[in-house]
Design an enzyme around this catalytic site. Structure first.
Site, PDB file in Angstrom:
ATOM      1  N   ASP A 197       0.771  -1.127   0.029  1.00  0.00           N
ATOM      2  CA  ASP A 197       0.009   0.051  -0.107  1.00  0.00           C
ATOM      3  C   ASP A 197       0.733   1.308   0.125  1.00  0.00           C
ATOM      4  O   ASP A 197       2.152   1.256   0.427  1.00  0.00           O
ATOM      5  CB  ASP A 197      -0.707   0.084   1.405  1.00  0.00           C
TER       6      ASP A 197
HETATM    7  N1  URA Z   1      -1.198  -5.838   4.374  1.00  0.00           N
HETATM    8  C1  URA Z   1      -1.523  -4.451   4.075  1.00  0.00           C
HETATM    9  O1  URA Z   1      -2.517  -4.040   5.034  1.00  0.00           O
HETATM   10  N2  URA Z   1      -1.073  -3.491   3.568  1.00  0.00           N
HETATM   11  C2  URA Z   1       0.161  -4.031   2.672  1.00  0.00           C
HETATM   12  O2  URA Z   1       0.877  -3.094   1.954  1.00  0.00           O
HETATM   13  C3  URA Z   1       0.560  -5.217   2.759  1.00  0.00           C
HETATM   14  C4  URA Z   1       0.137  -5.953   3.637  1.00  0.00           C
END
Ligand code: URA
Length: 234
Positions: A108
């Protein structure tokens, strides 16, 4: 070393240094050498590992695999309209390579940490296929201290909504580190998975960083930096 013999213009073009046409210009300027000798014909077939441009060996002529320490705020998309990209941390010519350079899965925008970048499609497939469970470890800071009972809940799998369905995650390992921090290891790569697993138990993830991906560890790589990894046998 790159042992597959290829035409120099094709080689430089596929590694993103220039167009195939421009390769002859680089030769004319005396900037290309093969095994230390100037190369004046861009149509010559060469062993990639023996070629230098401006006296520097070519980047990863046999395929590219690097570990990037993604900082918070960068997107894993190629589309710069979505924000600053992790690709902007890398040499711009890599974006002109064929095969295309991509991230292995995504983090993310708000997540930092270990991200693999490669031009090896088979490797992306192997690491992201739901059939191959690759362990991924994250360090999470939460908005409240998690209860010890969460360890067993994560081990049993957490029910997450996926569209109209509810699907339980594979067992995940949770270690409580104190100070509202926890280390979690998951074996899938579902959308916002770690954040949603904590949210299912009423906890908000304040910060999230990936420290391990399969056998790879982030170690002391600085945010925004990258380092080359050996291409593992496929
Ligand atoms: N889990 C999440 O919530 N975000 C990420 O970027 C990776 C794993």
């Amino acid at each position: 070393m790159g042992q597959r013999v290829r035409r120099l213009d094709q080689l430089l073009g596929s590694l993103g240094y220039c167009s195939r046409k421009e390769a002859q210009g680089l030769c004319d300027e005396g900037r290309v050498t093969l095994d230390g000798q100037p190369l004046d014909d861009a149509s010559r077939r060469v062993t990639p590992g023996l070629v230098r441009l401006d006296d520097v060996p070519l980047d990863f002529p046999d395929g590219l695999l690097v570990m990037v320490h993604k900082p918070v705020g960068l997107v894993c998309s190629h589309d710069s309209s979505e924000g600053p990209r992790v690709y902007d941390l890398l040499p711009p010519r890599w974006l002109h390579r064929e095969p295309k350079v991509t991230t292995v899965g995504r983090l993310d925008k708000d997540t930092s940490g270990l991200l693999l970048v490669t031009d090896q499609g088979a490797l992306v497939q192997r690491f992201t296929s739901p059939r191959h469970h690759v362990d991924k470890t994250y360090l999470a800071t939460l908005d409240a201290e998690p209860a010890a009972a969460l360890i067993a809940a994560f081990a049993a799998g957490i029910d997450l909504k996926e569209g109209d369905a509810v699907e339980r995650t594979l067992p995940a390992t949770l270690k409580l580190l104190g100070d509202r921090r926890a280390e979690v290891t998951v074996r899938e790569g579902r959308y916002h998975q770690v954040r949603r697993m904590f949210a299912a138990h009423g906890l908000h993830v304040v910060s999230l960083a990936r420290t391990r991906f399969g056998d790879f560890e982030l170690g002391d790589l600085s945010p925004g930096a990258w380092r080359a990894l050996p291409l593992t046998p496929q």
